[in-house]
Scaffold this motif. Structure first.
Motif, PDB file in Angstrom:
ATOM      1  N   PRO A 165       0.812  -1.220   0.000  1.00  0.00           N
ATOM      2  CA  PRO A 165       0.000   0.000   0.000  1.00  0.00           C
ATOM      3  C   PRO A 165       0.844   1.267   0.000  1.00  0.00           C
ATOM      4  CG  PRO A 165      -0.717  -1.552   1.707  1.00  0.00           C
ATOM      5  CD  PRO A 165       0.616  -2.017   1.202  1.00  0.00           C
ATOM      6  N   ALA A 166       0.174   2.382  -0.278  1.00  0.00           N
ATOM      7  CA  ALA A 166       0.793   3.708  -0.245  1.00  0.00           C
ATOM      8  C   ALA A 166      -0.208   4.660   0.411  1.00  0.00           C
ATOM      9  CB  ALA A 166       1.137   4.157  -1.662  1.00  0.00           C
ATOM     10  N   GLY A 167       0.013   5.964   0.267  1.00  0.00           N
ATOM     11  CA  GLY A 167      -0.914   6.949   0.797  1.00  0.00           C
ATOM     12  C   GLY A 167      -1.951   7.368  -0.232  1.00  0.00           C
ATOM     13  N   ASP A 168      -2.941   8.080   0.243  1.00  0.00           N
ATOM     14  CA  ASP A 168      -3.983   8.667  -0.593  1.00  0.00           C
ATOM     15  C   ASP A 168      -4.570   9.819   0.233  1.00  0.00           C
ATOM     16  OD1 ASP A 168      -5.595   7.994  -3.249  1.00  0.00           O
ATOM     17  OD2 ASP A 168      -7.124   8.484  -1.769  1.00  0.00           O
ATOM     18  N   ILE A 176       1.862   7.177   7.188  1.00  0.00           N
ATOM     19  CA  ILE A 176       2.704   6.082   6.696  1.00  0.00           C
ATOM     20  C   ILE A 176       3.757   5.731   7.741  1.00  0.00           C
ATOM     21  CG2 ILE A 176       4.454   5.451   4.973  1.00  0.00           C
ATOM     22  CD1 ILE A 176       1.683   5.301   3.808  1.00  0.00           C
ATOM     23  N   GLY A 177       4.337   6.750   8.375  1.00  0.00           N
ATOM     24  CA  GLY A 177       5.345   6.504   9.403  1.00  0.00           C
ATOM     25  C   GLY A 177       4.798   5.720  10.580  1.00  0.00           C
ATOM     26  N   TYR A 178       3.630   6.113  11.060  1.00  0.00           N
ATOM     27  CA  TYR A 178       3.035   5.393  12.192  1.00  0.00           C
ATOM     28  C   TYR A 178       2.711   3.943  11.811  1.00  0.00           C
ATOM     29  CZ  TYR A 178       2.307   9.959  14.479  1.00  0.00           C
ATOM     30  OH  TYR A 178       2.466  11.192  15.060  1.00  0.00           O
ATOM     31  N   GLY A 196       5.905   5.717   0.071  1.00  0.00           N
ATOM     32  CA  GLY A 196       5.625   7.027   0.617  1.00  0.00           C
ATOM     33  C   GLY A 196       6.304   7.198   1.969  1.00  0.00           C
ATOM     34  N   LYS A 197       7.311   6.343   2.238  1.00  0.00           N
ATOM     35  CA  LYS A 197       8.032   6.393   3.507  1.00  0.00           C
ATOM     36  C   LYS A 197       8.926   7.631   3.569  1.00  0.00           C
ATOM     37  CE  LYS A 197       9.920   2.297   2.851  1.00  0.00           C
ATOM     38  NZ  LYS A 197       9.277   1.999   1.553  1.00  0.00           N
ATOM     39  N   GLY A 198       9.380   7.967   4.775  1.00  0.00           N
ATOM     40  CA  GLY A 198      10.320   9.066   4.936  1.00  0.00           C
ATOM     41  C   GLY A 198      11.632   8.745   4.240  1.00  0.00           C
TER      42      GLY A 198
END
Length: 453
Positions: A165-168, A176-178, A196-198
């Motif tokens: 998965p990724a963000g939206d 994403i970090g959490y 989408g990670k840091g």
């Protein structure tokens, strides 16, 4: 049975078996409605039952998400992950946290993702997920606790070669970090199971910018085909999240002037051009409403949503050369496209997923407005997500310029494939038809190769 009768039969069966999923029906009808030429040319897709198979997800996962708010009260939300099609690679698609999320919306997004991911030329299948959780107004602690609870269940269904998965909407770097931290705590593994990670812990440079940048690159390719460019153009943009912000940034890079942005409460019109630094401060750092912009730039106009003419979006009433709907589904309707046409708009390039209603699309195609469909124009985000996966797998880190060059090349390839396919099926320049057929063909052929799965 005629091909059209076959398509109608599949559409009717889909609606009967999945009641109440309006957005999903819209996405399916938009794709199936353009496939008649390839179904006539290639009877194998009927013989192998491809349409009936491709509209049904391989797997639908619904789960309860229980978390504690800052007052110590237990809250409950619904989590979703729809793993739609893995014929060409592991499931890939974002997570959306928004109160409007339901199964029909997740399925519409996942179905679109199949063909979008196919068009990138990369080895990624289609999926989507999310929750009806609303991050707005929540503290960082509440968002962290929700994300951790969400990942406890999601972690059972994802993996580097299974589902990434990724963000939206509602899911950015913080969320994403959490979720990544919780996955690592649960499994003990540092794996590329989210994108989408840091950038300090496995993320890719250019990922945040990718969907917006890619949308602008696609628009430039559309205009170049007409011996034109974005230079000197006035652009309207909806939204104020990542897609809109980096659409605005890249438009400036390409010599255009973006004059609008918006959020769920209203829109800003700045005839001098949206000030990017102010927009980033308001939305990315302070997480405020867009009306704060007018406190910084008093010459700009703010219109709250309740002041819009009924049934319209005020963003699309502003004169422009090109329009970039970059917020959410069905935000540009028939009245909106008529306003754009009246005010000189020549190109609509979709940065969001399915932002134009069917009636608006029909109007564009009937009135010579160039139309860049989202599954092609906004594929830059998922393409760069796959580039992040590649970097994670090889334990490499590419520079911003390297990733941006790859993104620009991918968007050019998507445009060329969509345009050439439209020409192949005797509808030159119909990018919706070209993108749908090209995306479908690759996935359908792969499904046939892999047998009855």
């Amino acid at each position: 049975m005629s091909v059209q009768s076959y398509i109608d039969k599949v559409m009717k069966s889909t609606m009967q078996s999945t009641p109440g999923q309006t957005e999903f029906y819209q996405a399916v009808e938009e794709v199936l409605g353009t496939l008649e030429p390839i179904l006539l040319a290639e009877p194998k897709y009927d013989n192998y039952n491809i349409l009936e198979r491709i509209v049904i997800p391989e797997r639908q996962i619904l789960f309860r998400v229980v978390w504690m708010d800052d007052a110590g009260k237990i809250q409950t939300n619904i989590g979703y992950r729809v793993q739609f099609n893995s014929a060409i690679g592991p499931y890939k698609g974002g997570l959306r946290f928004h109160p409007s999320v339901n199964l029909g919306i997740i399925k519409f997004l996942g179905f679109e993702q199949i063909f979008k991911n196919s068009l990138t030329g990369l080895s990624i299948g289609g999926g989507k997920g999310g929750s009806n959780f609303d991050p707005k107004g929540k503290s960082d602690g509440e968002i962290m606790r929700f994300c951790q609870s969400f990942m406890i269940e999601l972690s059972k269904h994802i993996g580097e070669t299974r589902d990434v998965p990724a963000g939206d909407i509602g899911v950015g770097g913080r969320e994403i970090g959490y979720m990544f931290g919780e996955y690592k705590r649960l499994t003990g593994n540092f794996e590329g199971i989210l994108t989408g990670k840091g950038v300090n812990w496995g993320g890719s440079l250019t990922r945040t910018e990718a969907t917006g940048f890619g949308s602008v690159y696609f628009a430039e390719n559309v205009l170049n085909k007409q011996d034109d460019s974005l230079k000197g153009k006035i652009a309207t943009v909806s939204g104020s999240g990542n897609v809109a912000i980096y659409t605005i940034q890249k438009l400036y890079d390409m010599g255009a002037t973006p004059v609008t942005c918006s959020d769920s409460r209203g829109m800003i019109y700045d005839k001098n051009g949206i000030d990017l630094d102010s927009l980033k401060l308001i939305k990315e750092i302070n997480r405020q409403s867009i009306d704060e912009y007018c406190l910084i730039h008093k010459h700009a106009t703010y219109l709250p949503v309740h002041s819009y003419p009924e049934g319209t979006n005020a963003v699309w009433a502003v004169p422009c050369d090109v329009a970039f709907p970059s917020a959410t589904q069905n935000e540009l309707n028939l009245e909106d496209i008529k306003n754009l046409h009246k005010n000189g708009c020549k190109l609509v390039c979709e940065g969001a997923n399915m932002p134009s209603t069917p009636e608006a699309i029909d109007y564009m195609q009937a009135n010579g407005i160039m139309y860049a469909p989202g599954k092609a124009a906004n594929a830059g985000g998922v393409a760069t997500s796959q580039l992040e996966m590649s970097q994670n797998a090889s334990m490499q880190k590419w520079t911003f310029a390297e990733v941006d060059d790859k993104l620009r090349s991918i968007m050019k390839s998507i445009f060329d494939l969509s345009y050439d396919t439209s020409k192949e099926f005797e509808d030159e320049g119909n990018l919706m038809k070209g993108a749908n057929i090209a995306g479908f063909r690759k996935v359908a052929d792969s499904m046939i190769d892999q047998g009855a799965v």
